[in-house]
Design an enzyme around this catalytic site. Structure first.
Site, mmCIF file in Angstrom:
data_model
loop_
_atom_site.group_PDB
_atom_site.id
_atom_site.type_symbol
_atom_site.label_atom_id
_atom_site.label_comp_id
_atom_site.label_asym_id
_atom_site.label_seq_id
_atom_site.Cartn_x
_atom_site.Cartn_y
_atom_site.Cartn_z
ATOM 1 N N CYS A 116 -0.456 -17.066 -12.871
ATOM 2 C CA CYS A 116 0.095 -15.728 -12.335
ATOM 3 C C CYS A 116 1.003 -15.969 -11.428
ATOM 4 O O CYS A 116 1.125 -16.812 -10.400
ATOM 5 C CB CYS A 116 -1.186 -15.089 -11.381
ATOM 6 S SG CYS A 116 -0.748 -13.580 -10.581
ATOM 7 N N HIS A 141 -1.653 -7.952 -21.493
ATOM 8 C CA HIS A 141 -0.606 -7.437 -20.502
ATOM 9 C C HIS A 141 0.639 -6.863 -21.160
ATOM 10 O O HIS A 141 0.778 -7.181 -22.343
ATOM 11 C CB HIS A 141 -0.148 -8.469 -19.737
ATOM 12 C CG HIS A 141 -0.934 -9.271 -18.648
ATOM 13 N ND1 HIS A 141 -1.960 -9.854 -18.876
ATOM 14 C CD2 HIS A 141 -1.029 -9.437 -17.348
ATOM 15 C CE1 HIS A 141 -2.608 -10.566 -17.938
ATOM 16 N NE2 HIS A 141 -2.108 -10.136 -16.982
#
Length: 332
Positions: free
Chosen positions: A89, A222
């Site tokens: 991330c 995503h």
């Protein structure tokens, strides 16, 4: 039993980053990739308790600090968010790095740098201080690449979309303006969430990318929707979708890495080029193509991301077994 978690809350260009500095489950001395699998199997309640309501919300993200088993890393990081336990991330790393330096949690072996073991591999951070405050920070991300170009997918209620599948620490479907995606004008966040859910479901039937060097990383979870920037100094504007209903408030660290890998793979960026990516709230990450690298048989890049983060508070969170909602909840 009541369990306590000491957290330092921050945000990276608008996206929340809850850094768990104490109370994380004990995990064996193995790689962060292996720890991620163990955590998902045995301790996922920690993620849901800290990320879901009532202690979190639909866009919550965070990271748990661990010692690293690698000799070349200062510490390890396990990324948790509403969508699951991630390989990497970018916004989380920016928030984490600011927290560990400003709060004195880590003493880096090389001043001005951090080497962090993540489930996706080693990432490096360079930072400068003004007094005791981190005033500039750049993340050198894992190798990123364009996996599949020009994938056509039929999306219910939308029509055919052509997307590129790119990896920047997570796999993304990259959607640029086209006949059935005119951009953000006239849309709100809920509209983008609805479109994203439909696209991700449609892609699941036709596309299951696997990282060529780490088979634990697979699948498109995503979406990054792209449009022209509002900020005159930016090169593009984006909305990153993750989880069930989340739109990243930052431009997305792994998302910007995937976007640059996609543009590099299509010959629209070259080594040394920068790409300034604007979020829906106007914050900007500056990406740079640091080098060309091979990722298995794919031609990829080593991207870097410059951004900023702010600490917003200390937070001791209790998870009590007598609480009927101890492990959190989400509204459908």
């Amino acid at each position: 039993m009541r369990r306590s978690f000491f957290c330092i809350d921050s945000h990276a260009c608008g996206n929340p980053v809850r850094v768990v500095a104490g109370g994380g489950p004990l995990l064996p001395a193995v790689s962060m990739a292996e720890r991620r699998e163990i955590f998902v199997r045995d301790h996922d309640w920690v993620r849901t308790a800290l990320m879901f309501e009532p202690r979190g919300h639909d866009i919550m993200s965070g990271v748990i600090i661990y010692p690293s088993v690698r000799d070349d890393c200062d510490f390890g990081a396990l990324f948790i968010e509403v969508s699951g336990c991630l390989p990497m991330c970018g916004a989380g790393t920016l928030g984490l790095s600011t927290v560990v330096i400003e709060e004195g949690l880590i003493v880096p072996r090389v001043p001005g740098t951090l080497a962090i073991e993540t489930p996706a591999g080693r990432v490096d951070v360079a930072y400068t201080l003004e007094g005791e405050t981190v005033d500039a920070i750049r993340l050198f991300n894992v190798a990123s690449y364009l996996h599949s170009a020009d994938v056509s997918v039929e999306v219910p209620g939308v029509g055919v979309l052509t997307v590129d599948i790119a990896y920047g620490g997570n796999f993304y479907a990259v959607v640029e303006p086209q006949a059935n995606w005119a951009g953000f004008d006239g849309l709100n966040a809920a509209d983008i969430v609805g479109l994203s859910q439909k696209l991700r479901d449609a892609l699941a039937d036709i596309c299951d990318p696997v990282h060529p060097e780490n088979s634990r990383i697979r699948g498109v979870h995503h979406i990054i929707w792209c449009d022209a920037p509002h900020n005159a100094t930016a090169d593009g504007r984006c909305a990153v979708f993750y989880g069930d209903k989340a739109i990243d408030r930052s431009p997305g660290g792994t998302g910007t890495s995937a976007r640059m890998a996609q543009l590099f793979g299509k010959g629209r960026l070259k080594v040394g080029d920068t790409f300034r990516n604007e979020s829906l709230i106007g914050t900007v990450f500056e990406g740079k193509v640091e080098a060309a690298v091979a990722v298995g048989a794919f031609a990829g890049i080593r991207p870097s991301i410059s951004g900023w983060a702010q600490i917003i508070g200390h937070n001791t969170i209790f998870v009590d077994d007598k609480d009927p909602l101890a492990h959190g909840f989400q509204l459908a």
